[in-house]
Design a protein around this motif. Structure first.
Motif, PDB file in Angstrom:
ATOM      1  N   GLY A  56     -40.928  91.513   0.856  1.00  0.00           N
ATOM      2  CA  GLY A  56     -39.578  91.941   1.228  1.00  0.00           C
ATOM      3  C   GLY A  56     -38.673  90.772   1.576  1.00  0.00           C
ATOM      4  N   GLN A  57     -39.230  89.794   2.276  1.00  0.00           N
ATOM      5  CA  GLN A  57     -38.439  88.606   2.627  1.00  0.00           C
ATOM      6  C   GLN A  57     -38.095  87.784   1.387  1.00  0.00           C
ATOM      7  OE1 GLN A  57     -41.143  89.700   4.369  1.00  0.00           O
ATOM      8  NE2 GLN A  57     -41.182  88.856   6.446  1.00  0.00           N
ATOM      9  N   VAL A  58     -39.045  87.686   0.449  1.00  0.00           N
ATOM     10  CA  VAL A  58     -38.787  86.916  -0.779  1.00  0.00           C
ATOM     11  C   VAL A  58     -37.667  87.570  -1.591  1.00  0.00           C
ATOM     12  CG1 VAL A  58     -39.736  86.277  -3.038  1.00  0.00           C
ATOM     13  CG2 VAL A  58     -41.072  85.851  -0.963  1.00  0.00           C
ATOM     14  N   LEU A  59     -37.750  88.882  -1.777  1.00  0.00           N
ATOM     15  CA  LEU A  59     -36.738  89.567  -2.587  1.00  0.00           C
ATOM     16  C   LEU A  59     -35.359  89.475  -1.935  1.00  0.00           C
ATOM     17  CD1 LEU A  59     -38.489  92.819  -3.904  1.00  0.00           C
ATOM     18  CD2 LEU A  59     -38.559  90.504  -4.798  1.00  0.00           C
ATOM     19  N   THR A  60     -35.319  89.631  -0.623  1.00  0.00           N
ATOM     20  CA  THR A  60     -34.036  89.548   0.088  1.00  0.00           C
ATOM     21  C   THR A  60     -33.490  88.127   0.056  1.00  0.00           C
ATOM     22  OG1 THR A  60     -34.673  91.371   1.538  1.00  0.00           O
ATOM     23  CG2 THR A  60     -32.895  89.952   2.306  1.00  0.00           C
ATOM     24  N   GLY A  61     -34.345  87.155   0.344  1.00  0.00           N
ATOM     25  CA  GLY A  61     -33.905  85.761   0.373  1.00  0.00           C
ATOM     26  C   GLY A  61     -33.429  85.266  -0.989  1.00  0.00           C
ATOM     27  N   LEU A  62     -34.156  85.634  -2.042  1.00  0.00           N
ATOM     28  CA  LEU A  62     -33.743  85.217  -3.383  1.00  0.00           C
ATOM     29  C   LEU A  62     -32.454  85.908  -3.811  1.00  0.00           C
ATOM     30  CD1 LEU A  62     -36.928  84.833  -5.644  1.00  0.00           C
ATOM     31  CD2 LEU A  62     -35.240  83.093  -5.040  1.00  0.00           C
ATOM     32  N   SER A  63     -32.337  87.201  -3.510  1.00  0.00           N
ATOM     33  CA  SER A  63     -31.102  87.916  -3.860  1.00  0.00           C
ATOM     34  C   SER A  63     -29.908  87.268  -3.171  1.00  0.00           C
ATOM     35  CB  SER A  63     -31.200  89.395  -3.468  1.00  0.00           C
ATOM     36  OG  SER A  63     -32.121  90.072  -4.289  1.00  0.00           O
ATOM     37  N   GLU A  64     -30.060  86.970  -1.881  1.00  0.00           N
ATOM     38  CA  GLU A  64     -28.968  86.323  -1.142  1.00  0.00           C
ATOM     39  C   GLU A  64     -28.610  84.985  -1.805  1.00  0.00           C
ATOM     40  OE1 GLU A  64     -27.814  85.011   3.417  1.00  0.00           O
ATOM     41  OE2 GLU A  64     -29.914  84.924   2.802  1.00  0.00           O
ATOM     42  N   TYR A  65     -29.639  84.219  -2.153  1.00  0.00           N
ATOM     43  CA  TYR A  65     -29.424  82.913  -2.778  1.00  0.00           C
ATOM     44  C   TYR A  65     -28.631  83.053  -4.073  1.00  0.00           C
ATOM     45  CZ  TYR A  65     -30.432  78.278  -4.601  1.00  0.00           C
ATOM     46  OH  TYR A  65     -30.301  77.014  -5.103  1.00  0.00           O
ATOM     47  N   TRP A  66     -29.044  83.979  -4.925  1.00  0.00           N
ATOM     48  CA  TRP A  66     -28.397  84.146  -6.226  1.00  0.00           C
ATOM     49  C   TRP A  66     -27.010  84.773  -6.094  1.00  0.00           C
ATOM     50  CZ3 TRP A  66     -30.093  81.245  -9.845  1.00  0.00           C
ATOM     51  CH2 TRP A  66     -31.455  81.013 -10.063  1.00  0.00           C
ATOM     52  N   LEU A 230     -32.124  88.651  -9.827  1.00  0.00           N
ATOM     53  CA  LEU A 230     -32.963  87.510 -10.234  1.00  0.00           C
ATOM     54  C   LEU A 230     -34.139  87.273  -9.293  1.00  0.00           C
ATOM     55  CD1 LEU A 230     -29.891  85.388 -11.237  1.00  0.00           C
ATOM     56  CD2 LEU A 230     -31.703  86.022 -12.850  1.00  0.00           C
ATOM     57  N   THR A 231     -34.871  88.357  -9.019  1.00  0.00           N
ATOM     58  CA  THR A 231     -36.074  88.282  -8.190  1.00  0.00           C
ATOM     59  C   THR A 231     -37.315  88.462  -9.069  1.00  0.00           C
ATOM     60  OG1 THR A 231     -36.330  90.659  -7.782  1.00  0.00           O
ATOM     61  CG2 THR A 231     -34.787  89.446  -6.344  1.00  0.00           C
ATOM     62  N   PRO A 232     -38.510  88.216  -8.507  1.00  0.00           N
ATOM     63  CA  PRO A 232     -39.734  88.463  -9.282  1.00  0.00           C
ATOM     64  C   PRO A 232     -39.960  89.944  -9.583  1.00  0.00           C
ATOM     65  CG  PRO A 232     -40.179  87.016  -7.415  1.00  0.00           C
ATOM     66  CD  PRO A 232     -38.809  87.561  -7.221  1.00  0.00           C
ATOM     67  N   ASP A 233     -39.241  90.845  -8.926  1.00  0.00           N
ATOM     68  CA  ASP A 233     -39.364  92.264  -9.252  1.00  0.00           C
ATOM     69  C   ASP A 233     -38.451  92.669 -10.402  1.00  0.00           C
ATOM     70  OD1 ASP A 233     -41.251  92.755  -7.310  1.00  0.00           O
ATOM     71  OD2 ASP A 233     -40.177  94.431  -6.403  1.00  0.00           O
ATOM     72  N   TYR A 252     -44.782  84.208 -12.274  1.00  0.00           N
ATOM     73  CA  TYR A 252     -44.590  84.274 -10.826  1.00  0.00           C
ATOM     74  C   TYR A 252     -44.291  85.705 -10.382  1.00  0.00           C
ATOM     75  CZ  TYR A 252     -43.861  79.173 -10.317  1.00  0.00           C
ATOM     76  OH  TYR A 252     -43.996  77.815 -10.273  1.00  0.00           O
ATOM     77  N   ASP A 253     -44.275  86.640 -11.300  1.00  0.00           N
ATOM     78  CA  ASP A 253     -43.767  87.974 -10.967  1.00  0.00           C
ATOM     79  C   ASP A 253     -44.902  88.983 -10.896  1.00  0.00           C
ATOM     80  OD1 ASP A 253     -44.167  88.974 -13.796  1.00  0.00           O
ATOM     81  OD2 ASP A 253     -42.809  87.304 -14.120  1.00  0.00           O
ATOM     82  N   LYS A 254     -44.553  90.269 -10.855  1.00  0.00           N
ATOM     83  CA  LYS A 254     -45.592  91.281 -10.652  1.00  0.00           C
ATOM     84  C   LYS A 254     -46.365  91.617 -11.927  1.00  0.00           C
ATOM     85  CE  LYS A 254     -42.651  95.439 -10.781  1.00  0.00           C
ATOM     86  NZ  LYS A 254     -42.273  96.622  -9.991  1.00  0.00           N
ATOM     87  N   GLN A 255     -46.125  90.857 -12.999  1.00  0.00           N
ATOM     88  CA  GLN A 255     -46.953  91.013 -14.199  1.00  0.00           C
ATOM     89  C   GLN A 255     -48.424  90.788 -13.867  1.00  0.00           C
ATOM     90  OE1 GLN A 255     -45.783  92.123 -17.174  1.00  0.00           O
ATOM     91  NE2 GLN A 255     -47.939  92.271 -17.738  1.00  0.00           N
ATOM     92  N   PHE A 256     -48.681  89.930 -12.880  1.00  0.00           N
ATOM     93  CA  PHE A 256     -50.049  89.656 -12.420  1.00  0.00           C
ATOM     94  C   PHE A 256     -50.735  90.951 -11.968  1.00  0.00           C
ATOM     95  CE2 PHE A 256     -52.895  88.380  -8.868  1.00  0.00           C
ATOM     96  CZ  PHE A 256     -53.784  87.610  -9.592  1.00  0.00           C
ATOM     97  N   ASN A 289     -44.229  81.248  -3.847  1.00  0.00           N
ATOM     98  CA  ASN A 289     -44.034  80.059  -4.683  1.00  0.00           C
ATOM     99  C   ASN A 289     -42.737  80.142  -5.472  1.00  0.00           C
ATOM    100  OD1 ASN A 289     -46.300  78.696  -3.892  1.00  0.00           O
ATOM    101  ND2 ASN A 289     -47.592  79.463  -5.550  1.00  0.00           N
ATOM    102  N   ALA A 290     -42.428  81.329  -5.966  1.00  0.00           N
ATOM    103  CA  ALA A 290     -41.174  81.506  -6.709  1.00  0.00           C
ATOM    104  C   ALA A 290     -39.985  81.201  -5.801  1.00  0.00           C
ATOM    105  CB  ALA A 290     -41.072  82.936  -7.246  1.00  0.00           C
ATOM    106  N   TYR A 291     -40.044  81.700  -4.570  1.00  0.00           N
ATOM    107  CA  TYR A 291     -38.950  81.461  -3.617  1.00  0.00           C
ATOM    108  C   TYR A 291     -38.808  79.958  -3.335  1.00  0.00           C
ATOM    109  CZ  TYR A 291     -36.086  81.552   0.571  1.00  0.00           C
ATOM    110  OH  TYR A 291     -35.086  81.324   1.473  1.00  0.00           O
ATOM    111  N   LYS A 292     -39.912  79.324  -3.051  1.00  0.00           N
ATOM    112  CA  LYS A 292     -39.878  77.902  -2.698  1.00  0.00           C
ATOM    113  C   LYS A 292     -39.397  77.051  -3.880  1.00  0.00           C
ATOM    114  CE  LYS A 292     -42.515  74.168  -0.625  1.00  0.00           C
ATOM    115  NZ  LYS A 292     -43.798  73.730  -0.041  1.00  0.00           N
ATOM    116  N   THR A 293     -39.907  77.368  -5.079  1.00  0.00           N
ATOM    117  CA  THR A 293     -39.550  76.585  -6.264  1.00  0.00           C
ATOM    118  C   THR A 293     -38.056  76.686  -6.556  1.00  0.00           C
ATOM    119  OG1 THR A 293     -41.757  76.978  -7.176  1.00  0.00           O
ATOM    120  CG2 THR A 293     -40.081  76.215  -8.709  1.00  0.00           C
TER     121      THR A 293
END
Length: 300
Positions: A56-66, A230-233, A252-256, A289-293
């Motif tokens: 949840g933090q990754v999706l929110t943080g990346l969305s805010e960034y983009w 532009l999140t991994p989801d 880096y996404d939920k394909q894994f 890792n996606a967030y950090k990269t």
């Protein structure tokens, strides 16, 4: 970060629940909406029983960034991610749950079209290409391999069917739904955002294979980028250093998660099977890792 325990649901009884989606719980706050991104994860349109720590933090943080990064291309619905700045006692009272995973956004009318931009040949696009040498009716050159870069990014819209699955639709159908002027605007802006974000992501070592944008329109007819961005989801992210056309790419996404579920031959009907601890941990690491990269910052 206080805990790695995934947050599967929220229940802020003092606020009116606007909608509970596969991943997000959305509340009404004054005349705006509070989008709370939980750690739920879905695959094949089914919510899995396990959450993914920090998702949840990754999706929110990346969305805010983009949202900030693409603000010169289009307006968006983001007001703030700072819980202390929200003028609502009940929201601030739940700061320990909400901070880092919540966005206060403008309430708009959602346009019923998902704007998918594809820059590479993967997923359902690759399957269709093998049969028809096209994606969503758009003819492509012969001889392309899986994961090849397309000659140029393409706009392949989809819409929600009654079953909840996304259905690819031709641009002509989008025009029937929302009109040519708005269709042209969404296509142009979606391609511009993808182009700008892809160039940046590549400089950070990530290929954005494809992504999905959602749009809304205000009461005074202003178009806005909404939802997550532009999140991994909502995207396929590939590490540039391992990119090798001709086969599926590590991601880096939920394909894994999807790959794991395919490997155990789940029939894709609810209830979904529980995920093993190592799959949960690896998925969490991929999101972090996606967030950090992309941002250059660590969440934990």
């Amino acid at each position: 970060m206080k805990t790695t325990q995934p947050l599967l649901t929220t229940n802020i009884s003092q606020l009116k629940l606007h909608n509970r989606g596969k991943v997000r719980d959305i509340y009404e706050v004054n005349n705006d909406l509070l989008i709370v991104t939980t750690d739920r994860i879905s695959a094949f349109d089914v919510v899995l029983p396990n959450g993914i720590p920090y998702k949840g933090q990754v999706l929110t943080g990346l969305s805010e960034y983009w949202f900030h990064y693409t603000a010169d291309v289009t307006e968006n619905h983001l007001i703030t991610t700072d819980i202390d700045s929200i003028d609502n006692t009940f929201v601030r009272h739940h700061k320990d749950i909400l901070q880092g995973r919540s966005m206060l956004v403008k309430k708009v009318n959602v346009i019923p079209v998902e704007c998918i931009i594809r820059g590479y040949l993967a997923g359902s696009g690759w399957k269709e290409y093998q049969k028809f040498q096209s994606i969503c009716g758009i003819k492509l050159p012969a001889g392309l391999k899986e994961s090849d870069k397309l000659p140029e990014p393409i706009f392949t819209p989809s819409t929600k069917a009654h079953t909840g699955h996304d259905e690819n639709i031709p641009v002509s159908e989008v025009i029937n739904l929302i009109g040519k002027t708005l269709t042209d605007e969404l296509k142009e802006k979606s391609l511009k955002i993808y182009s700008k974000a892809s160039e940046y992501a590549k400089s950070r070592g990530i290929i954005i294979c494809d992504t999905k944008f959602e749009w809304g329109i205000t009461n005074n007819n202003k178009t806005m980028l909404i939802d997550e961005v532009l999140t991994p989801d909502s995207s396929r992210f590939w590490p540039l250093e391992f990119y090798t056309p001709g086969k599926p790419q590590p991601s880096y996404d939920k394909q894994f998660i999807r790959d794991y579920l395919e490997s155990i031959h789940w029939d894709k009907n609810p209830p979904a099977p529980a995920l093993p601890p190592d799959i949960i941990q690896k998925t969490s690491e991929k999101y972090l890792n996606a967030y950090k990269t992309l941002t250059g910052k660590s969440l934990i």
